[in-house]
Scaffold this motif. Structure first.
Motif, mmCIF file in Angstrom:
data_model
loop_
_atom_site.group_PDB
_atom_site.id
_atom_site.type_symbol
_atom_site.label_atom_id
_atom_site.label_comp_id
_atom_site.label_asym_id
_atom_site.label_seq_id
_atom_site.Cartn_x
_atom_site.Cartn_y
_atom_site.Cartn_z
ATOM 1 N N LYS A 1 0.833 -1.211 0.000
ATOM 2 C CA LYS A 1 0.000 0.000 0.000
ATOM 3 C C LYS A 1 0.865 1.257 0.000
ATOM 4 C CE LYS A 1 -4.205 -1.894 1.927
ATOM 5 N NZ LYS A 1 -5.128 -1.957 3.048
ATOM 6 N N VAL A 2 1.998 1.212 0.704
ATOM 7 C CA VAL A 2 2.895 2.366 0.731
ATOM 8 C C VAL A 2 3.403 2.675 -0.669
ATOM 9 C CG1 VAL A 2 5.123 3.226 1.571
ATOM 10 C CG2 VAL A 2 3.601 1.995 3.137
ATOM 11 N N PHE A 3 3.766 1.636 -1.427
ATOM 12 C CA PHE A 3 4.344 1.820 -2.756
ATOM 13 C C PHE A 3 3.313 1.746 -3.890
ATOM 14 C CE2 PHE A 3 8.079 -0.022 -0.421
ATOM 15 C CZ PHE A 3 8.818 1.145 -0.414
ATOM 16 N N ASN A 4 2.074 1.434 -3.542
ATOM 17 C CA ASN A 4 1.000 1.292 -4.538
ATOM 18 C C ASN A 4 1.364 0.242 -5.601
ATOM 19 O OD1 ASN A 4 -1.523 1.861 -5.598
ATOM 20 N ND2 ASN A 4 -0.731 3.448 -6.965
ATOM 21 N N VAL A 5 1.780 -0.931 -5.122
ATOM 22 C CA VAL A 5 2.086 -2.051 -6.015
ATOM 23 C C VAL A 5 1.335 -3.290 -5.541
ATOM 24 C CG1 VAL A 5 4.399 -1.222 -6.643
ATOM 25 C CG2 VAL A 5 4.146 -2.780 -4.701
ATOM 26 N N SER A 6 1.236 -4.260 -6.419
ATOM 27 C CA SER A 6 0.593 -5.529 -6.102
ATOM 28 C C SER A 6 1.569 -6.425 -5.331
ATOM 29 C CB SER A 6 0.197 -6.226 -7.407
ATOM 30 O OG SER A 6 -0.083 -7.581 -7.174
ATOM 31 N N PRO A 7 1.063 -7.273 -4.436
ATOM 32 C CA PRO A 7 1.949 -8.235 -3.757
ATOM 33 C C PRO A 7 2.686 -9.142 -4.735
ATOM 34 C CG PRO A 7 -0.186 -8.166 -2.672
ATOM 35 C CD PRO A 7 -0.303 -7.339 -3.916
#
Length: 180
Positions: A51-57
């Motif tokens: 969520k911090v980096f706005n990326v998918s796991p």
């Protein structure tokens, strides 16, 4: 999971370990251990970092790497002796993956043909003019394409490229399936 990817994203975002720990709710020590692959974060911890980096796991879990970055200095080059033409590949060739297309950049000197003979290729090809102009010679007509123009040529259509100008033409080709 590859903790190095956390470090790369953090540095790309000009973020310190302390800043990431504050935004994610974890201690700096925890983040440092994740980055050094000393611990594996839980799925809920990974979700907070994502969520911090706005990326998918999946970005962190994909070991094969669905993304390939080719740095300018690492581009593969292929010289075609027939016409002393050099192809500079913007995505790797022969890297063990089944690429669905090839992308390469090339130059054509003034008054030169890409090939003396018509090329009959078994892949579709898109040519994009980056600088200069080209004549695409087909069996019964010519197309002139200039800087910013592109042309799509279906497989098995005989053609050859010619540089009619007094400057070197720079162009990019995308072929599908991969030509090399």
């Amino acid at each position: 999971m590859d903790g190095n990817k956390v470090r790369k994203l953090r540095k790309y975002n000009d973020m310190t370990i302390d800043a990431l720990s504050e935004k994610s709710g974890f201690t700096s020590s925890y983040i440092s251990q994740v980055e050094r692959n000393l611990i594996e974060p839980s799925l809920s911890a990974l979700t907070k970092i994502c969520k911090v980096f706005n990326v998918s796991p999946y970005y962190f879990l994909d070991e094969e790497g669905n993304v390939t970055v080719t740095r300018k200095e690492e581009r593969q080059k292929l010289t075609i002796p027939e016409n002393n033409q050099e192809l500079e590949f913007l995505i790797p060739i022969g890297n063990g993956r089944n690429n669905r297309f090839s992308v390469y950049k090339s130059f054509l000197e003034p008054g030169k043909w890409e090939s003396e003979n018509f090329s009959i290729i078994d892949f579709d090809k898109c040519v994009i003019i980056l600088k200069g102009r080209l004549i695409v010679n087909f069996a019964d007509y010519n197309e002139i394409i200039e800087e910013g123009d592109s042309i799509y040529i279906c497989s098995d259509v005989p053609h050859k490229l010619f540089n009619p100008s007094e400057e070197t033409t720079q162009y990019m080709c995308i072929t599908s399936p991969a030509a090399y």
